[in-house]
Write a protein that holds these residues in place. Structure first.
Motif, PDB file in Angstrom:
ATOM      1  N   PHE A   9       0.817  -1.207   0.000  1.00 51.49           N
ATOM      2  CA  PHE A   9       0.000   0.000   0.000  1.00 51.49           C
ATOM      3  C   PHE A   9       0.853   1.261   0.000  1.00 51.49           C
ATOM      4  O   PHE A   9       0.404   2.319  -0.411  1.00 51.49           O
ATOM      5  N   GLY A  10       2.085   1.174   0.464  1.00 52.23           N
ATOM      6  CA  GLY A  10       2.974   2.334   0.486  1.00 52.23           C
ATOM      7  C   GLY A  10       3.778   2.507  -0.781  1.00 52.23           C
ATOM      8  O   GLY A  10       4.500   3.493  -0.926  1.00 52.23           O
ATOM      9  N   ALA A  11       3.665   1.575  -1.733  1.00 52.59           N
ATOM     10  CA  ALA A  11       4.415   1.679  -2.989  1.00 52.59           C
ATOM     11  C   ALA A  11       3.929   2.886  -3.779  1.00 52.59           C
ATOM     12  O   ALA A  11       2.740   3.193  -3.823  1.00 52.59           O
ATOM     13  N   GLN A  12       4.849   3.591  -4.403  1.00 54.31           N
ATOM     14  CA  GLN A  12       4.510   4.818  -5.118  1.00 54.31           C
ATOM     15  C   GLN A  12       4.293   4.562  -6.596  1.00 54.31           C
ATOM     16  O   GLN A  12       4.958   3.735  -7.213  1.00 54.31           O
ATOM     17  N   ILE A  13       3.338   5.313  -7.162  1.00 50.99           N
ATOM     18  CA  ILE A  13       3.005   5.253  -8.576  1.00 50.99           C
ATOM     19  C   ILE A  13       3.150   6.662  -9.127  1.00 50.99           C
ATOM     20  O   ILE A  13       2.631   7.619  -8.550  1.00 50.99           O
ATOM     21  N   ASN A  14       3.819   6.806 -10.248  1.00 51.84           N
ATOM     22  CA  ASN A  14       4.001   8.107 -10.872  1.00 51.84           C
ATOM     23  C   ASN A  14       3.094   8.201 -12.089  1.00 51.84           C
ATOM     24  O   ASN A  14       3.284   7.496 -13.081  1.00 51.84           O
ATOM     25  N   LEU A  15       2.067   9.067 -12.019  1.00 54.77           N
ATOM     26  CA  LEU A  15       1.125   9.256 -13.121  1.00 54.77           C
ATOM     27  C   LEU A  15       1.148  10.715 -13.554  1.00 54.77           C
ATOM     28  O   LEU A  15       0.739  11.598 -12.794  1.00 54.77           O
ATOM     29  N   TRP A  16       1.617  10.969 -14.767  1.00 54.47           N
ATOM     30  CA  TRP A  16       1.622  12.303 -15.352  1.00 54.47           C
ATOM     31  C   TRP A  16       2.276  13.339 -14.445  1.00 54.47           C
ATOM     32  O   TRP A  16       1.781  14.453 -14.281  1.00 54.47           O
ATOM     33  N   GLY A  17       3.342  12.962 -13.812  1.00 56.55           N
ATOM     34  CA  GLY A  17       4.089  13.876 -12.960  1.00 56.55           C
ATOM     35  C   GLY A  17       3.610  13.939 -11.520  1.00 56.55           C
ATOM     36  O   GLY A  17       4.247  14.558 -10.687  1.00 56.55           O
ATOM     37  N   ALA A  18       2.498  13.327 -11.208  1.00 56.23           N
ATOM     38  CA  ALA A  18       1.987  13.296  -9.835  1.00 56.23           C
ATOM     39  C   ALA A  18       2.352  11.948  -9.212  1.00 56.23           C
ATOM     40  O   ALA A  18       2.288  10.913  -9.867  1.00 56.23           O
ATOM     41  N   VAL A  19       2.736  11.977  -7.958  1.00 53.28           N
ATOM     42  CA  VAL A  19       3.131  10.758  -7.261  1.00 53.28           C
ATOM     43  C   VAL A  19       2.020  10.359  -6.300  1.00 53.28           C
ATOM     44  O   VAL A  19       1.625  11.138  -5.432  1.00 53.28           O
ATOM     45  N   PHE A  20       1.492   9.160  -6.484  1.00 56.62           N
ATOM     46  CA  PHE A  20       0.465   8.597  -5.618  1.00 56.62           C
ATOM     47  C   PHE A  20       0.985   7.296  -5.032  1.00 56.62           C
ATOM     48  O   PHE A  20       1.830   6.636  -5.618  1.00 56.62           O
ATOM     49  N   THR A  21       0.434   6.919  -3.901  1.00 59.12           N
ATOM     50  CA  THR A  21       0.732   5.592  -3.382  1.00 59.12           C
ATOM     51  C   THR A  21      -0.345   4.633  -3.882  1.00 59.12           C
ATOM     52  O   THR A  21      -1.428   5.047  -4.307  1.00 59.12           O
ATOM     53  N   LEU A  22      -0.049   3.369  -3.815  1.00 62.12           N
ATOM     54  CA  LEU A  22      -1.019   2.368  -4.237  1.00 62.12           C
ATOM     55  C   LEU A  22      -2.253   2.398  -3.327  1.00 62.12           C
ATOM     56  O   LEU A  22      -3.364   2.136  -3.772  1.00 62.12           O
ATOM     57  N   GLY A  23      -2.061   2.758  -2.074  1.00 65.76           N
ATOM     58  CA  GLY A  23      -3.186   2.871  -1.146  1.00 65.76           C
ATOM     59  C   GLY A  23      -4.161   3.963  -1.543  1.00 65.76           C
ATOM     60  O   GLY A  23      -5.379   3.802  -1.439  1.00 65.76           O
ATOM     61  N   VAL A  24      -3.652   5.091  -2.012  1.00 66.17           N
ATOM     62  CA  VAL A  24      -4.518   6.176  -2.468  1.00 66.17           C
ATOM     63  C   VAL A  24      -5.287   5.743  -3.712  1.00 66.17           C
ATOM     64  O   VAL A  24      -6.485   6.009  -3.839  1.00 66.17           O
ATOM     65  N   ALA A  25      -4.625   5.053  -4.618  1.00 67.73           N
ATOM     66  CA  ALA A  25      -5.307   4.532  -5.810  1.00 67.73           C
ATOM     67  C   ALA A  25      -6.396   3.545  -5.403  1.00 67.73           C
ATOM     68  O   ALA A  25      -7.486   3.535  -5.980  1.00 67.73           O
ATOM     69  N   PHE A  26      -6.118   2.713  -4.397  1.00 70.96           N
ATOM     70  CA  PHE A  26      -7.113   1.762  -3.909  1.00 70.96           C
ATOM     71  C   PHE A  26      -8.318   2.498  -3.321  1.00 70.96           C
ATOM     72  O   PHE A  26      -9.462   2.106  -3.545  1.00 70.96           O
ATOM     73  N   MET A  27      -8.094   3.577  -2.600  1.00 76.21           N
ATOM     74  CA  MET A  27      -9.202   4.334  -2.019  1.00 76.21           C
ATOM     75  C   MET A  27     -10.045   5.007  -3.105  1.00 76.21           C
ATOM     76  O   MET A  27     -11.270   5.064  -2.997  1.00 76.21           O
ATOM     77  N   PHE A  28      -9.405   5.516  -4.175  1.00 73.63           N
ATOM     78  CA  PHE A  28     -10.175   6.072  -5.287  1.00 73.63           C
ATOM     79  C   PHE A  28     -11.044   4.994  -5.927  1.00 73.63           C
ATOM     80  O   PHE A  28     -12.197   5.235  -6.274  1.00 73.63           O
ATOM     81  N   LEU A  29     -10.503   3.817  -6.087  1.00 75.34           N
ATOM     82  CA  LEU A  29     -11.262   2.698  -6.628  1.00 75.34           C
ATOM     83  C   LEU A  29     -12.437   2.340  -5.717  1.00 75.34           C
ATOM     84  O   LEU A  29     -13.552   2.084  -6.186  1.00 75.34           O
ATOM     85  N   LEU A  30     -12.205   2.355  -4.406  1.00 70.64           N
ATOM     86  CA  LEU A  30     -13.263   2.056  -3.444  1.00 70.64           C
ATOM     87  C   LEU A  30     -14.377   3.098  -3.503  1.00 70.64           C
ATOM     88  O   LEU A  30     -15.561   2.759  -3.463  1.00 70.64           O
ATOM     89  N   VAL A  31     -14.021   4.371  -3.625  1.00 69.00           N
ATOM     90  CA  VAL A  31     -15.030   5.437  -3.720  1.00 69.00           C
ATOM     91  C   VAL A  31     -15.868   5.259  -4.984  1.00 69.00           C
ATOM     92  O   VAL A  31     -17.101   5.375  -4.954  1.00 69.00           O
ATOM     93  N   PHE A  32     -15.231   4.959  -6.122  1.00 66.89           N
ATOM     94  CA  PHE A  32     -15.976   4.746  -7.360  1.00 66.89           C
ATOM     95  C   PHE A  32     -16.908   3.543  -7.229  1.00 66.89           C
ATOM     96  O   PHE A  32     -18.062   3.593  -7.658  1.00 66.89           O
ATOM     97  N   LEU A  33     -16.412   2.466  -6.635  1.00 71.43           N
ATOM     98  CA  LEU A  33     -17.227   1.265  -6.459  1.00 71.43           C
ATOM     99  C   LEU A  33     -18.444   1.542  -5.574  1.00 71.43           C
ATOM    100  O   LEU A  33     -19.569   1.150  -5.904  1.00 71.43           O
ATOM    101  N   LEU A  34     -18.253   2.250  -4.479  1.00 73.13           N
ATOM    102  CA  LEU A  34     -19.380   2.559  -3.594  1.00 73.13           C
ATOM    103  C   LEU A  34     -20.367   3.513  -4.254  1.00 73.13           C
ATOM    104  O   LEU A  34     -21.579   3.391  -4.056  1.00 73.13           O
ATOM    105  N   TRP A  35     -19.872   4.466  -5.038  1.00 75.43           N
ATOM    106  CA  TRP A  35     -20.768   5.355  -5.770  1.00 75.43           C
ATOM    107  C   TRP A  35     -21.661   4.548  -6.710  1.00 75.43           C
ATOM    108  O   TRP A  35     -22.875   4.765  -6.773  1.00 75.43           O
ATOM    109  N   TYR A  36     -21.052   3.611  -7.430  1.00 72.39           N
ATOM    110  CA  TYR A  36     -21.825   2.782  -8.354  1.00 72.39           C
ATOM    111  C   TYR A  36     -22.858   1.938  -7.603  1.00 72.39           C
ATOM    112  O   TYR A  36     -24.017   1.866  -8.008  1.00 72.39           O
ATOM    113  N   VAL A  37     -22.444   1.308  -6.515  1.00 74.77           N
ATOM    114  CA  VAL A  37     -23.344   0.440  -5.754  1.00 74.77           C
ATOM    115  C   VAL A  37     -24.504   1.240  -5.178  1.00 74.77           C
ATOM    116  O   VAL A  37     -25.657   0.806  -5.230  1.00 74.77           O
ATOM    117  N   LEU A  38     -24.233   2.422  -4.647  1.00 79.17           N
ATOM    118  CA  LEU A  38     -25.306   3.218  -4.053  1.00 79.17           C
ATOM    119  C   LEU A  38     -26.281   3.760  -5.088  1.00 79.17           C
ATOM    120  O   LEU A  38     -27.469   3.911  -4.807  1.00 79.17           O
TER     121      LEU A  38
END
Length: 91
Positions: A9-38
């Motif tokens: 979860f602490g591994a870093q991902i570099n997307l278009w010059g912005a640095v995110f961790t894998l955990g942050v990407a996972f949380m974005f995925l979780l928010v999208f999934l919950l939005w769809y389910v609701l």
């Protein structure tokens, strides 16, 4: 040093010059999934009904107690995942 899940979860991902961790990407995925389910499932509509008026939801056939238990369980799971992401980011 021995926690591979936290290190993942602490591994870093570099997307278009912005640095995110894998955990942050996972949380974005979780928010999208919950939005769809609701918004697009019967469970989400029942949850909105219980949140708006539990008595009316009970009268319309929604199992209010079961819905509340599942929502509190899901909330606890999301809090646990947020703690893992935070620890992975710090540690």
């Amino acid at each position: 040093a021995q926690a591979p899940l936290l290190q993942m979860f602490g591994a870093q991902i570099n997307l278009w010059g912005a640095v995110f961790t894998l955990g942050v990407a996972f949380m974005f995925l979780l928010v999208f999934l919950l939005w769809y389910v609701l918004n697009y499932t019967a469970w989400g509509r029942r949850l909105y009904a219980v949140g708006d008026d539990p008595v009316a939801a009970e009268l319309s056939g929604v199992p209010v107690t079961r819905m509340l238990i599942t929502v509190y369980t899901l909330g606890g799971f999301i809090c646990a995942m947020a703690g893992w992401v935070l620890i992975g980011r710090i540690g």
